[in-house]
Design an enzyme around this catalytic site. Sequence first.
Site, PDB file in Angstrom:
ATOM      1  N   HIS A 186     -65.172 -33.672  23.055  1.00  9.94           N
ATOM      2  CA  HIS A 186     -64.974 -33.345  24.303  1.00  9.94           C
ATOM      3  C   HIS A 186     -64.507 -34.388  25.403  1.00  9.94           C
ATOM      4  O   HIS A 186     -63.272 -33.957  25.929  1.00  9.94           O
ATOM      5  CB  HIS A 186     -65.831 -32.365  25.025  1.00  9.94           C
ATOM      6  CG  HIS A 186     -65.893 -30.935  24.529  1.00  9.94           C
ATOM      7  ND1 HIS A 186     -67.202 -30.179  24.771  1.00  9.94           N
ATOM      8  CD2 HIS A 186     -65.011 -30.360  23.710  1.00  9.94           C
ATOM      9  CE1 HIS A 186     -66.837 -29.140  23.864  1.00  9.94           C
ATOM     10  NE2 HIS A 186     -65.801 -29.229  23.345  1.00  9.94           N
ATOM     11  N   ARG A 293     -52.403 -22.024  15.625  1.00  9.62           N
ATOM     12  CA  ARG A 293     -53.795 -21.960  14.823  1.00  9.62           C
ATOM     13  C   ARG A 293     -54.304 -20.798  15.496  1.00  9.62           C
ATOM     14  O   ARG A 293     -55.247 -20.725  16.210  1.00  9.62           O
ATOM     15  CB  ARG A 293     -54.479 -23.393  15.336  1.00  9.62           C
ATOM     16  CG  ARG A 293     -53.821 -24.485  14.861  1.00  9.62           C
ATOM     17  CD  ARG A 293     -54.676 -25.500  15.126  1.00  9.62           C
ATOM     18  NE  ARG A 293     -54.672 -26.976  14.486  1.00  9.62           N
ATOM     19  CZ  ARG A 293     -53.958 -27.863  14.626  1.00  9.62           C
ATOM     20  NH1 ARG A 293     -53.404 -28.183  16.077  1.00  9.62           N
ATOM     21  NH2 ARG A 293     -53.879 -29.122  14.051  1.00  9.62           N
ATOM     22  N   ARG A 329     -50.183 -19.071  11.562  1.00 11.65           N
ATOM     23  CA  ARG A 329     -50.932 -19.463  10.436  1.00 11.65           C
ATOM     24  C   ARG A 329     -52.086 -18.639  10.546  1.00 11.65           C
ATOM     25  O   ARG A 329     -52.671 -18.235  11.582  1.00 11.65           O
ATOM     26  CB  ARG A 329     -51.616 -20.967  10.661  1.00 11.65           C
ATOM     27  CG  ARG A 329     -52.473 -21.063   9.632  1.00 11.65           C
ATOM     28  CD  ARG A 329     -52.776 -22.618   9.477  1.00 11.65           C
ATOM     29  NE  ARG A 329     -53.883 -22.788  10.713  1.00 11.65           N
ATOM     30  CZ  ARG A 329     -54.503 -24.121  10.985  1.00 11.65           C
ATOM     31  NH1 ARG A 329     -54.177 -25.123  10.070  1.00 11.65           N
ATOM     32  NH2 ARG A 329     -55.209 -24.399  11.824  1.00 11.65           N
ATOM     33  N   GLU A 428     -51.239 -28.513   2.003  1.00 12.35           N
ATOM     34  CA  GLU A 428     -52.511 -29.653   2.684  1.00 12.35           C
ATOM     35  C   GLU A 428     -53.588 -30.002   1.584  1.00 12.35           C
ATOM     36  O   GLU A 428     -54.625 -30.387   1.978  1.00 12.35           O
ATOM     37  CB  GLU A 428     -52.832 -28.977   3.927  1.00 12.35           C
ATOM     38  CG  GLU A 428     -53.721 -27.626   3.805  1.00 12.35           C
ATOM     39  CD  GLU A 428     -54.120 -27.005   5.159  1.00 12.35           C
ATOM     40  OE1 GLU A 428     -54.464 -27.732   5.976  1.00 12.35           O
ATOM     41  OE2 GLU A 428     -54.526 -25.999   5.249  1.00 12.35           O
ATOM     42  N   ASN A 451     -53.078 -33.722   7.945  1.00 10.94           N
ATOM     43  CA  ASN A 451     -54.538 -33.903   8.652  1.00 10.94           C
ATOM     44  C   ASN A 451     -55.267 -33.695   7.327  1.00 10.94           C
ATOM     45  O   ASN A 451     -56.265 -34.402   6.849  1.00 10.94           O
ATOM     46  CB  ASN A 451     -54.966 -32.986   9.716  1.00 10.94           C
ATOM     47  CG  ASN A 451     -53.981 -33.035  10.834  1.00 10.94           C
ATOM     48  OD1 ASN A 451     -53.257 -34.202  10.859  1.00 10.94           O
ATOM     49  ND2 ASN A 451     -54.070 -32.199  11.619  1.00 10.94           N
ATOM     50  N   ASP A 452     -55.168 -32.591   6.645  1.00 11.60           N
ATOM     51  CA  ASP A 452     -56.216 -32.141   5.342  1.00 11.60           C
ATOM     52  C   ASP A 452     -55.572 -32.852   4.151  1.00 11.60           C
ATOM     53  O   ASP A 452     -56.180 -33.323   3.451  1.00 11.60           O
ATOM     54  CB  ASP A 452     -56.163 -30.528   5.230  1.00 11.60           C
ATOM     55  CG  ASP A 452     -57.356 -29.997   6.152  1.00 11.60           C
ATOM     56  OD1 ASP A 452     -58.480 -30.829   6.419  1.00 11.60           O
ATOM     57  OD2 ASP A 452     -57.055 -29.037   6.783  1.00 11.60           O
ATOM     58  N   ARG A 462     -62.467 -35.877   7.106  1.00 10.63           N
ATOM     59  CA  ARG A 462     -61.575 -36.340   8.363  1.00 10.63           C
ATOM     60  C   ARG A 462     -62.325 -36.448   9.681  1.00 10.63           C
ATOM     61  O   ARG A 462     -61.880 -37.135  10.484  1.00 10.63           O
ATOM     62  CB  ARG A 462     -60.434 -35.292   8.568  1.00 10.63           C
ATOM     63  CG  ARG A 462     -60.794 -33.934   9.016  1.00 10.63           C
ATOM     64  CD  ARG A 462     -59.702 -32.902   8.744  1.00 10.63           C
ATOM     65  NE  ARG A 462     -59.056 -32.583  10.103  1.00 10.63           N
ATOM     66  CZ  ARG A 462     -58.345 -31.599  10.254  1.00 10.63           C
ATOM     67  NH1 ARG A 462     -57.839 -31.082   8.920  1.00 10.63           N
ATOM     68  NH2 ARG A 462     -57.688 -31.164  11.271  1.00 10.63           N
ATOM     69  N   CYS A 499     -46.901 -30.323  10.080  1.00  6.22           N
ATOM     70  CA  CYS A 499     -47.581 -30.054  11.377  1.00  6.22           C
ATOM     71  C   CYS A 499     -48.777 -30.505  11.415  1.00  6.22           C
ATOM     72  O   CYS A 499     -49.549 -30.641  12.367  1.00  6.22           O
ATOM     73  CB  CYS A 499     -47.725 -28.361  11.267  1.00  6.22           C
ATOM     74  SG  CYS A 499     -48.798 -27.762  10.000  1.00  6.22           S
TER      75      CYS A 499
HETATM   76  C1  PEP Z   1     -53.494 -30.022   8.911  1.00 12.10           C
HETATM   77  O1  PEP Z   1     -54.322 -29.880   8.154  1.00 12.10           O
HETATM   78  O2  PEP Z   1     -52.894 -31.126   8.972  1.00 12.10           O
HETATM   79  C2  PEP Z   1     -53.158 -29.029  10.155  1.00 12.10           C
HETATM   80  C3  PEP Z   1     -52.107 -29.131  10.699  1.00 12.10           C
HETATM   81  O3  PEP Z   1     -54.185 -28.213  10.144  1.00 12.10           O
HETATM   82  P1  PEP Z   1     -55.690 -28.379  10.923  1.00 12.10           P
HETATM   83  O4  PEP Z   1     -55.347 -29.677  11.713  1.00 12.10           O
HETATM   84  O5  PEP Z   1     -55.908 -27.072  11.821  1.00 12.10           O
HETATM   85  O6  PEP Z   1     -56.593 -28.210   9.751  1.00 12.10           O
HETATM   86 MG    MG Z   2     -55.515 -27.977   8.022  1.00  7.37          MG
END
Ligand code: PEP
Ligand code: MG
Length: 571
Positions: A186, A293, A329, A428, A451-452, A462, A499
Amino acid sequence: MLKGIPVSEGIGIGRAYIIKKTQSDYENKPVENKESEKTRLQKAIQTFCEKNEELAKRMENSSVAKEAEIIRGHAVMLNDPFMISQMEENVDTGMCAEAACESVLNMFKEIFLSAEDELTRQRAADIEDIKSRLLAIMTGTESNLLSELPDNTILVAEELTPSMTAEIDKDKVCGIITEKGGKTSHSAILARAMGIPAVLSVPNVLSKLVDGLDVIIDGEEGVILEDPDEKEKKEYIEKLEVLIEEKQIHMAFANRKTITADGIEKSLFCNVGKLDDAVTAVEKSGEGIGLFRTEFLFMGRDSAPDEQLQFETYKKAAQLFPEGEVIVRTLDVGGDKAISYLEMEQEENPFLGFRAIRYCLHNTELFRTQLKAAVRASAFGKIAIMVPLVTQVEEIRAVRALVDTIKKELENDGTPYDANIKIGAMIETPAAGLIADILAEECDFFSIGTNDLTQYTMASDRGNSKISYLNNYFEPAVLRSIRHIIQCGNRAGISVGMCGEAAADPMMTPLLISFGLDEFSVSPGAVLKTRCNISKWSKKDADKVTETVMKCKTAAEVMKILKYSQNKYPF
Ligand code: PEP
Ligand code: MG
């Protein structure tokens, strides 16, 4: 020089202000009158909730308006009937109100700390915040000093709690340094929302800095200079001036199209979690929503939002962007995103478990409700449906089949919808990347979730700071995957977006232009900077840098070249 995790960019030059933990000492002696002690406990909880609401309201009228919900969540936690009954049971055993609540909140903190995933573990900080505020109310030791800070204050704390941030005057505070916390804590979310440079997880910083000491904080590099000399001050003042200048340059990119230096048009969309964020996306000149999201609509409630509520939300989002797309999504639950009322079982490996599309395809009632809301909203704008965590083409087929039956139902009812509503996949997982050619034949678009994709490709959680060095999208393995996915999408003639966080990274921009990415989706605050970065690169220059980068064997080499090319190509 001290080092920590950079979580909110910018440079702060000021004086340290150490936030010491309030000691709410109390005498822990057995109570005689248990009923009056319970009344004292209830009164303290009531006062907490009233003060909490005041804080939340104050936040609503500030730059951290959206984060007021974090504070409201504290009152919800404290009013949990199980938590209160445990405290009262403690009083029944003879404990005083302070000890009763301290022991229960410590127990909850331990539960959070033992969670598998980093995000849940970080909620222990919320419990600690609740505990110290509740104890301060009971012992009459509340302090309120953060509202009266001098100019150019750099706050130094063990951890910045949400309630502390409500007090912060962002015109006075130019930096935040903490001993604890990571990118998703946070403290980090709030610092970014307030636009204050922040470096977290600086080991033993409380014992290394003293009140009033001159300090420089670099929120991009994660560096802190204690008692800088004149030369260092001058260097950072110059850096700060460059940053301010850059911000002004970025302002010139508001309300423009997103075009490369040689005239190739790109889409520049935003990642949002709530309708409020979509409004911010419009204000920040985003051209659409590249990632809604939707799990955030399901959080902070007792039951899932019904079809009408979801429909209204998606419809309003679509109406905010008459020109651009809004990519909804579908529920990406599980992994690090828990929703209590969905009663998902504890799993050994939640990130590899029964989550996202896997969960939705087995909970079709919930899934159909969401899909129907999205299809209905498509009558009011360019809604598209995006499926998270795809690993097989069958998942896309199953979603398409559900959407087809929904379309028939709507047709029978005479309810309008867009017959050409697009269905796409989030790419992803390594599996989706490897079959991107197959998926491209059955998807209307791709969006790469770096990210994933990075966490799964590099097999590194992550949220785990010990292996954060592996969570790097400049790793050759990840770059090759991204290139392959974009090539497959391009060959099939479908739009490919990104994204994940990488889409907003200026070092990534030439690679993405060269690979042929069509759409960038970034947080609203990063729109202008990204549009500016895209405008700097022609395809030819981007290809030149990319050719060299793709021959590199390590992420370190990749980053060195990209850093160098950043300086070389400001054009
Ligand atoms: C990702 O995984 O890159 C993504 C954009 O989704 P999230 O971060 O919500 O998993
Ligand atoms: Mg993701």
